[in-house]
Design an enzyme around this catalytic site. Structure first.
Site, PDB file in Angstrom:
ATOM      1  N   HIS A 167       1.659   4.535  -3.004  1.00  0.00           N
ATOM      2  CA  HIS A 167       1.851   6.149  -3.037  1.00  0.00           C
ATOM      3  C   HIS A 167       3.042   6.496  -3.832  1.00  0.00           C
ATOM      4  CE1 HIS A 167      -1.423   6.746  -0.308  1.00  0.00           C
ATOM      5  NE2 HIS A 167      -0.919   6.032   0.817  1.00  0.00           N
ATOM      6  N   HIS A 220       0.871  -1.259  -0.058  1.00  0.00           N
ATOM      7  CA  HIS A 220       0.028  -0.024   0.033  1.00  0.00           C
ATOM      8  C   HIS A 220       0.737   1.086  -0.053  1.00  0.00           C
ATOM      9  CE1 HIS A 220      -3.193   2.731   1.084  1.00  0.00           C
ATOM     10  NE2 HIS A 220      -2.457   3.337   2.054  1.00  0.00           N
ATOM     11  N   GLU A 221       1.753   1.286   0.799  1.00  0.00           N
ATOM     12  CA  GLU A 221       2.475   2.519   0.796  1.00  0.00           C
ATOM     13  C   GLU A 221       3.532   2.685  -0.110  1.00  0.00           C
ATOM     14  OE1 GLU A 221       2.265   4.512   3.070  1.00  0.00           O
ATOM     15  OE2 GLU A 221       0.982   3.398   4.512  1.00  0.00           O
ATOM     16  N   HIS A 231       3.113   8.794  -6.865  1.00  0.00           N
ATOM     17  CA  HIS A 231       4.060  10.050  -6.900  1.00  0.00           C
ATOM     18  C   HIS A 231       4.785  10.121  -8.217  1.00  0.00           C
ATOM     19  CE1 HIS A 231       7.636  12.545  -5.184  1.00  0.00           C
ATOM     20  NE2 HIS A 231       6.907  13.321  -5.688  1.00  0.00           N
TER      21      HIS A 231
END
Length: 227
Positions: A101, A97-98, A105
């Site tokens: 991100h 999940h991280e 980006h």
């Protein structure tokens, strides 16, 4: 405060408690279920980044529980100790999940760009918000402009909460798709990873609704004293 809003705020507080308790329970449960291949959260994060052509993001360990986050300022995926070194379904879901991100980006995902643009103003608003609202409520009949300023500041934090929703949901979507395609999860445990991330998403939904309800309450105070 009207009875309707007392009931609303109590209801949201209760819902928040239930969602947080459910999230904690699921992560504790899924943290005990090993992932195939013996990969740790760090291994999974690094593999997902490489598989998506991202080589300038570093995976680090951070203290605390459920403190995992991606920092676009220094290009780091920061995993809590329980995720960084764990070979569990929960760790795999959080790490992916991280990294979702980080993918956002790298691909200039619009909602993430919008949220990042709001960070400086929201940070300023959060520091001064409590005092501005307090003074505004006390002086609303003589200086309503102060409360109006507080409402504008609070509205920015509410907007931030709602922009966060698609950012978090999309990161989970990317994570689950990659976990499946990379063979990290399988038929027996993919649903558990999905359940863990869905529970995490609910916390953002409740936070956004709570912020909206509070904003409406302050607007009503302002409106009533303007009549």
């Amino acid at each position: 405060m009207d009875t309707t809003y007392i009931i609303l705020f109590v209801g949201i507080a209760l819902l928040s408690y239930i969602v947080q308790a459910n999230l904690k329970s699921k992560f504790e449960k899924f943290s005990k279920i090993p992932i195939g291949g013996g990969m740790t959260g760090r291994d999974i994060a690094e593999k997902m980044l490489r598989d998506n052509g991202i080589y300038d993001v570093k995976v680090t360990s951070t203290s605390g529980t459920l403190t995992d986050h991606y920092n676009p300022m220094n290009n780091t995926v920061n995993l809590s100790e329980g995720v960084y070194n764990s070979c569990s379904v929960a760790a795999a879901a959080v790490a992916a999940h991280e990294c979702g991100h980080a993918l956002q980006h790298a691909q200039a995902y619009a909602p993430l760009k919008m949220r990042s643009a709001l960070v400086p103003f929201v940070s300023f608003a959060s520091k001064s918000l409590t005092w501005v609202l307090l003074i505004g409520i006390i002086t609303v009949q003589t200086f309503p402009q102060i409360l109006l300023c507080g409402i504008i500041l609070f509205a920015s934090t509410t907007l931030f909460s709602f922009i966060t929703l698609p950012v978090e949901i999309d990161a989970s979507r990317r994570a689950l798709a990659w976990l499946s395609s990379a063979g990290i999860t399988n038929v027996s445990n993919h649903s558990q990873a999905t359940s863990a991330l869905r529970s995490a998403a609910y916390t953002y939904v409740v936070a956004a609704l709570s912020s909206l309800a509070t904003l409406i309450y302050y607007i009503l105070i302002y409106s009533r004293n303007r009549d």
